[in-house]
Design an enzyme around this catalytic site. Structure first.
Site, PDB file in Angstrom:
ATOM      1  CD  GLU A 243      -2.975  -1.253   2.212  1.00 14.00           C
ATOM      2  OE1 GLU A 243      -2.748  -0.724   3.303  1.00 14.00           O
ATOM      3  OE2 GLU A 243      -4.042  -1.813   1.922  1.00 14.00           O
TER       4      GLU A 243
ATOM      5  CG  ASP B  90      -7.557  -5.379   4.900  1.00 13.66           C
ATOM      6  OD1 ASP B  90      -7.094  -5.666   6.012  1.00 13.66           O
ATOM      7  OD2 ASP B  90      -7.610  -4.214   4.463  1.00 13.66           O
TER       8      ASP B  90
ATOM      9  CD  GLU C 119      -9.773  -1.234   8.146  1.00 11.45           C
ATOM     10  OE1 GLU C 119      -8.865  -1.854   8.730  1.00 11.45           O
ATOM     11  OE2 GLU C 119      -9.645  -0.714   7.017  1.00 11.45           O
TER      12      GLU C 119
HETATM   13  C1  GCV Z   1      -2.454   0.303   8.554  1.00 10.93           C
HETATM   14  C2  GCV Z   1      -6.057  -2.078   5.567  1.00 10.93           C
HETATM   15  C3  GCV Z   1      -6.446  -0.835   6.324  1.00 10.93           C
HETATM   16  C4  GCV Z   1      -5.268   0.110   6.453  1.00 10.93           C
HETATM   17  C5  GCV Z   1      -4.121  -0.639   7.119  1.00 10.93           C
HETATM   18  C6  GCV Z   1      -3.788  -1.867   6.282  1.00 10.93           C
HETATM   19  C7  GCV Z   1      -2.701  -2.707   6.889  1.00 10.93           C
HETATM   20  O1  GCV Z   1      -5.823  -1.784   4.232  1.00 10.93           O
HETATM   21  O2  GCV Z   1      -7.530  -0.225   5.696  1.00 10.93           O
HETATM   22  O3  GCV Z   1      -5.677   1.195   7.234  1.00 10.93           O
HETATM   23  O4  GCV Z   1      -2.987   0.162   7.262  1.00 10.93           O
HETATM   24  O5  GCV Z   1      -4.929  -2.657   6.156  1.00 10.93           O
HETATM   25  O6  GCV Z   1      -3.042  -3.705   7.533  1.00 10.93           O
HETATM   26  O7  GCV Z   1      -1.538  -2.395   6.727  1.00 10.93           O
END
Ligand code: GCV
Length: 680
Positions: free
Chosen positions: A286, A365, A393
């Site tokens: 990411e 995720d 989340e």
């Molecule tokens: C900390 C998902 C979440 C992100 C998070 C990522 C990860 O994509 O939306 O906020 O980043 O996971 O686990 O690194």
């Protein structure tokens, strides 16, 4: 009014129940114990630890004559100034009964802390002291929390206020703030945790500097607090820190200057905090930098850091959340679910011994329903760390009630079939299945500076429960939750029964009115709260449901789809591949199915969607009614704070229900058999 306080969470230490004859007998046994506690081990230099232990016990039993004798002092590997080591045997303790006497045997400072909390939480939940007799060994060497806290005080995916570690661009240091950290340390130590990373895995510019000497004084006061409660401090690091700081213009892991830079940084840090745990790394994920930029693989990157921390017995926790987040939705052959396995399986056996690969529970995720990640059964020569998400989340952001224990239990008990045995995830995570020296469980924490820590008061049970599972994944959901309820609200049958039934069912309820049958991702992009069926459908994130007029779901079969099913061991590869054997609750994760496809439940896909969404929203109302039945039994503050959230959940679940039902009706054109209201 029941004893309690939202800030104290499960450390309210309510009075021992004297309701039944059995309680009274238990009380007598406890009195005998506390009059003459013998500990075979070293007395801590810091007398406050034992003093506060005594005070807690006096409070629970309304009895002041508590005697503790340390006998037969031994030499430990660790002590209260340095808690080095990850041996589960050293963290263990045992409690033996000899006639009227009990003897507590410990072989480390951490073991002492573990024993004290076990005694306190057993007493405070009005359980029998006899239940403590025997040896208590944690299943997992690493039992960790990951905080996604940024230095500006915001928490990525945090739903309970601001960070308790950072404020306005710096690590906190004021006495009051440190006091809160200590309260937190006690809470998590008492739940079973022994490690913590305090900053976000997305390490931005300012956070990159956390590993520099200018931050050591504050870091070490935080480490001192956690150490006192048997917890190791870790930091998330920026893989390309040396570039971000303008010191070296490459992050190639094979570059000698890069290696030296990290060795120097590690030496500085460990000099200041000798039992520092190590680094948590999100690389090539990411937008975060990583070894791929230099044509190197994940093992090259992890091993370079592992070498730097090795002289200090440090660990590298290297995340496997590596996937292409610039996908083209038109490309149906690329499958994000396959990525972690594709990148890491070929490297099995190439990681150094002080590296643990941190793997999310599922391949995508933290959705409300995913299959387990096939990487757990694929890595036979590599240490692993199981990663779950306590912060909600995708599971209602601590505004909806979603007790996650039943989900974690299901995942940890999942028999992967690796290594010819049943090989459940819990036995792989701790390292047993593949004879690894170290393993464990970690999770993204759900706390902030809210008065009750977790926003939704009942979300405290997720934080407590995950810690308990880290210590012993064989505990049942009911055992853990009943204990949490008693510790939090005192002993009261009605409260216990009501909250237990809410927490046991809430995950299933949340699942039933959100994305159906394992398909996932029908949330509002970015915020991940509330329904948006097509929100991620044409995005770059690899998160699609492919609904059309004929059907819905992702074809991940070998025969006609992305081939993801082949990443599983026998028998799961064929169970998931075959529509006849694939479990209903994951059918749309693995298959693109017709709306009219008949599920094993006897319902069609579309009818299942309608039914589950109508009953799901109705069950959200039942959660509210259950809570309302506790009015005047619970204290007003805690009652009202949960009430408000449940009322919101009821309304919001209807929004979920209507958007998903309408969407599916519009696509399929098929009416609800029961003619309930679907907006067209
Ligand atoms: C900390 C998902 C979440 C992100 C998070 C990522 C990860 O994509 O939306 O906020 O980043 O996971 O686990 O690194």
């Amino acid at each position: 009014m029941i004893y309690g306080d939202e800030y104290k969470a499960w450390l309210c230490y309510p009075k021992f129940s004297l309701e039944t004859d059995e309680d009274k007998q238990n009380f007598e046994d406890w009195l005998r114990f506390i009059k003459n506690i013998k500990i075979k081990g070293k007395e801590p230099l810091n007398s406050n630890i034992m003093k506060s232990f005594k005070q807690r016990l006096s409070k629970i039993f309304s009895y002041n004559e508590i005697n503790i004798n340390f006998i037969d002092s031994k030499t430990y590997n660790d002590n209260e100034n340095n808690i080095k080591g990850w041996e589960v045997e050293e963290e263990a303790f045992s409690i033996e009964a000899y006639k009227d006497e009990y003897l507590i045997d410990i072989s480390s400072y951490k073991g002492l802390i573990n024993a004290l909390f076990k005694i306190l939480t057993t007493a405070a939940s009005s359980s029998s002291i006899k239940s403590l007799i025997g040896k208590h060994t944690p299943k997992n060497a690493i039992r960790m929390l990951n905080h996604w806290d940024n230095i500006d005080g915001n928490i990525e995916r945090g739903y309970a206020g601001k960070s308790i570690f950072f404020r306005n661009g710096e690590l906190i240091f004021k006495e009051n703030d440190l006091k809160r950290i200590e309260d937190y340390a006690k809470l998590i130590a008492s739940a079973g945790y022994n490690a913590i990373a305090i900053n976000n895995v997305n390490v931005h510019k300012k956070e990159t500097e956390l590993i520099l000497p200018k931050n050591f004084a504050r870091l070490s006061s935080i480490a001192n607090i956690f150490r006192k409660w048997g917890i190791h401090l870790f930091l998330s690091i920026n893989y390309a820190a040396q570039m971000e700081l303008g010191e070296i213009d490459t992050a190639d892991p094979l570059n000698e200057r890069v290696k030296q830079w990290w060795s120097d940084k590690a030496a500085d840090l460990w000099k200041k905090i000798p039992d520092f745990g190590g680094f948590l790394v999100k690389a090539d994920s990411e937008g975060r930098p990583g070894p791929f930029t230099y044509g190197r693989n994940q093992a090259d990157g992890a091993n370079m850091l592992a070498q730097a921390v090795e002289p200090h017995d440090g660990l590298i926790l290297w995340r496997c959340f590596v996937y292409n987040c610039q996908q083209d939705w038109r490309d149906r052959s690329t499958d994000r679910a396959k990525a972690a396995y594709d990148y890491f399986k070929p490297l099995d056996g190439q990681f150094k011994e002080n590296v643990l690969l941190q793997i999310k529970n599922g391949p995508m995720d933290f959705q409300v329903r995913e299959p387990v990640s096939p990487l757990f059964s694929a890595l036979k020569h590599t240490n692993v760390l199981f990663e779950a998400q306590i912060t909600q989340e995708y599971t209602g952001q601590q505004r909806h009630l979603c007790g996650l224990l039943p989900m974690w239990k299901e995942i940890l008990d999942f028999k992967t079939g690796a290594n010819k045995e049943e090989s459940p995830i819990k036995e792989i995570a701790c390292g047993k299945v593949f004879n690894r020296n170290i393993g464990g469980m970690t999770a993204v924490a759900n706390i902030g500076d809210d008065k009750n820590w977790t926003g939704h008061l009942l979300a405290q049970s997720n934080l407590f429960g995950y810690g308990q599972l880290c210590w012993n994944p064989n505990l049942s959901t009911e055992e853990i939750l009943s204990k949490w309820i008693k510790l939090t609200f005192g002993v009261n049958k009605k409260i216990e029964k009501t909250i237990l039934s809410m927490l046991e069912k809430s995950w299933e309820i949340y699942e039933s009115y959100t994305a159906p049958l394992g398909v996932g991702w029908m949330v509002k992009p970015d915020v991940h709260y509330g329904p948006d069926v097509d929100g991620y459908e044409y995005s770059r994130w690899g998160t699609y449901h492919f609904a059309d007029r004929n059907g819905i779901g992702v074809d991940r079969t070998v025969a006609t789809g992305t081939g993801y099913t082949s990443q599983y061991c026998n028998p799961w590869n064929s169970i998931y591949e075959n529509i006849e054997t694939c479990p209903d609750n994951l059918i749309l994760f693995f298959h693109h199915e017709k709306w009219s496809h008949l599920l094993k439940s006897g319902k069609t896909v579309i009818q299942h969607i309608y039914d589950s969404h109508f009953t799901g929203a109705q069950k959200a109302e039942e959660l509210l009614m259950k809570w309302e039945s506790l009015k005047n039994i619970l204290d007003e503050d805690r009652y009202n704070s949960v009430l408000k959230r449940l009322m919101h959940q009821v309304e919001h679940s209807k929004e979920w229900r209507d958007q998903i039902n309408t969407y599916c009706f519009r696509k399929s054109g098929i009416k609800d058999e029961q003619n309930r209201k679907i907006y067209d």
